[in-house]
Motif scaffolding. Structure first.
Motif, mmCIF file in Angstrom:
data_model
loop_
_atom_site.group_PDB
_atom_site.id
_atom_site.type_symbol
_atom_site.label_atom_id
_atom_site.label_comp_id
_atom_site.label_asym_id
_atom_site.label_seq_id
_atom_site.Cartn_x
_atom_site.Cartn_y
_atom_site.Cartn_z
ATOM 1 N N ALA A 287 8.811 3.996 0.342
ATOM 2 C CA ALA A 287 7.930 3.296 1.081
ATOM 3 C C ALA A 287 8.605 2.068 1.971
ATOM 4 O O ALA A 287 9.581 1.397 1.361
ATOM 5 N N PRO A 288 8.217 1.649 3.011
ATOM 6 C CA PRO A 288 9.035 0.477 3.690
ATOM 7 C C PRO A 288 8.826 -0.657 3.251
ATOM 8 O O PRO A 288 7.905 -1.099 2.360
ATOM 9 N N ASN A 289 9.968 -1.531 3.342
ATOM 10 C CA ASN A 289 10.183 -2.904 2.980
ATOM 11 C C ASN A 289 10.016 -3.065 1.276
ATOM 12 O O ASN A 289 9.467 -4.251 1.104
ATOM 13 N N THR A 290 10.232 -2.078 0.692
ATOM 14 C CA THR A 290 10.399 -2.098 -0.811
ATOM 15 C C THR A 290 11.117 -0.965 -1.480
ATOM 16 O O THR A 290 11.805 -0.336 -0.645
ATOM 17 N N LEU A 291 11.642 -1.086 -2.670
ATOM 18 C CA LEU A 291 12.310 -0.169 -3.424
ATOM 19 C C LEU A 291 11.571 0.595 -4.466
ATOM 20 O O LEU A 291 12.021 0.847 -5.241
ATOM 21 N N ILE A 292 10.391 0.974 -3.865
ATOM 22 C CA ILE A 292 9.621 1.925 -4.504
ATOM 23 C C ILE A 292 9.209 2.953 -3.429
ATOM 24 O O ILE A 292 9.171 2.764 -2.233
ATOM 25 N N GLY A 293 8.746 4.367 -4.214
ATOM 26 C CA GLY A 293 8.161 5.204 -3.204
ATOM 27 C C GLY A 293 7.361 6.431 -4.146
ATOM 28 O O GLY A 293 7.196 5.994 -5.233
ATOM 29 N N VAL A 294 7.217 7.377 -3.691
ATOM 30 C CA VAL A 294 6.334 8.408 -4.004
ATOM 31 C C VAL A 294 7.302 9.517 -4.194
ATOM 32 O O VAL A 294 8.117 10.093 -3.206
ATOM 33 N N CYS A 295 7.332 10.373 -5.461
ATOM 34 C CA CYS A 295 7.767 11.747 -5.551
ATOM 35 C C CYS A 295 6.848 12.764 -5.151
ATOM 36 O O CYS A 295 5.680 12.798 -5.678
ATOM 37 N N ASN B 52 0.942 -1.203 0.018
ATOM 38 C CA ASN B 52 -0.052 -0.036 -0.054
ATOM 39 C C ASN B 52 1.161 1.267 0.020
ATOM 40 O O ASN B 52 1.658 1.619 0.930
ATOM 41 N N ILE B 53 1.003 1.818 -1.105
ATOM 42 C CA ILE B 53 1.893 3.191 -1.211
ATOM 43 C C ILE B 53 1.034 4.268 -1.258
ATOM 44 O O ILE B 53 0.400 4.611 -2.266
ATOM 45 N N GLU B 54 0.942 4.964 0.028
ATOM 46 C CA GLU B 54 0.273 6.077 0.292
ATOM 47 C C GLU B 54 -1.385 5.984 -0.285
ATOM 48 O O GLU B 54 -1.767 7.041 -0.928
ATOM 49 N N GLY B 55 -1.967 4.890 -0.309
ATOM 50 C CA GLY B 55 -3.259 4.551 -0.642
ATOM 51 C C GLY B 55 -3.494 4.031 -1.944
ATOM 52 O O GLY B 55 -4.618 3.605 -2.333
ATOM 53 N N GLY C 23 18.725 -17.385 -3.395
ATOM 54 C CA GLY C 23 17.832 -18.137 -2.762
ATOM 55 C C GLY C 23 16.533 -17.649 -2.187
ATOM 56 O O GLY C 23 15.991 -18.140 -1.329
ATOM 57 N N ARG C 24 16.255 -16.292 -2.666
ATOM 58 C CA ARG C 24 15.148 -15.819 -2.327
ATOM 59 C C ARG C 24 14.174 -15.454 -3.481
ATOM 60 O O ARG C 24 14.553 -15.232 -4.709
ATOM 61 N N TYR C 25 13.057 -14.722 -3.019
ATOM 62 C CA TYR C 25 12.298 -14.162 -4.044
ATOM 63 C C TYR C 25 12.674 -12.618 -4.050
ATOM 64 O O TYR C 25 12.649 -12.108 -3.152
ATOM 65 N N MET C 26 12.590 -12.247 -5.350
ATOM 66 C CA MET C 26 12.664 -10.599 -5.676
ATOM 67 C C MET C 26 11.678 -10.242 -6.194
ATOM 68 O O MET C 26 11.087 -10.555 -7.004
ATOM 69 N N GLU C 27 11.507 -8.948 -5.863
ATOM 70 C CA GLU C 27 10.414 -8.009 -6.701
ATOM 71 C C GLU C 27 10.941 -7.487 -7.966
ATOM 72 O O GLU C 27 11.770 -6.974 -8.133
ATOM 73 N N ILE C 28 10.033 -7.595 -8.917
ATOM 74 C CA ILE C 28 10.108 -7.073 -10.115
ATOM 75 C C ILE C 28 8.987 -6.283 -10.354
ATOM 76 O O ILE C 28 7.812 -6.170 -10.391
#
Length: 108
Positions: free
Chosen positions: A78-86, A8-11, A25-30
């Motif tokens: 955003a927490p726990n991810t490599l995306i966010g808001v400008c 949930n990125i700011e709504g 050995g992990r799942y990665m976000e695409i």
């Protein structure tokens, strides 16, 4: 069915595709291409990948040049991810069609 992780990125709720990485050995976000297919928060701010090249409005806190969104003072990670808001006012979408619901439908 493909594996996803919901954020949930700011709504704006995004289901991000996961891909298993043999080396780690992990799942990665695409992440989708947020430049080609913009996705906005309900307030009209664009969601971007942290490593996206800095735009012409980018400013760092220390006055150093920004190389990516993650180093810009307007970017909210955003927490726990490599995306966010400008959060730069000039990047805000003021159109009625701010929220891209097509993305959620494509990932189902």
């Amino acid at each position: 069915m493909e594996k996803t992780r919901r954020h949930n990125i700011e709504g704006t709720v995004l289901d991000i595709l996961l891909q298993y990485d043999e080396d780690s050995g992990r799942y990665m976000e695409i992440y989708p291409d947020f430049i080609e297919t913009p996705i906005y928060t309900p307030e009209g701010y664009p969601i971007l990948f942290t490593g996206e090249d800095a735009c012409t409005y980018a400013e760092s806190v220390e006055g150093e040049p920004c190389i990516d969104c993650g180093s810009c003072r307007f970017y909210r990670q955003a927490p726990n991810t490599l995306i966010g808001v400008c959060g730069h006012p000039k990047k805000r979408c003021n159109e009625e069609k701010q929220y891209n619901t097509e993305y959620e439908e494509e990932t189902k």
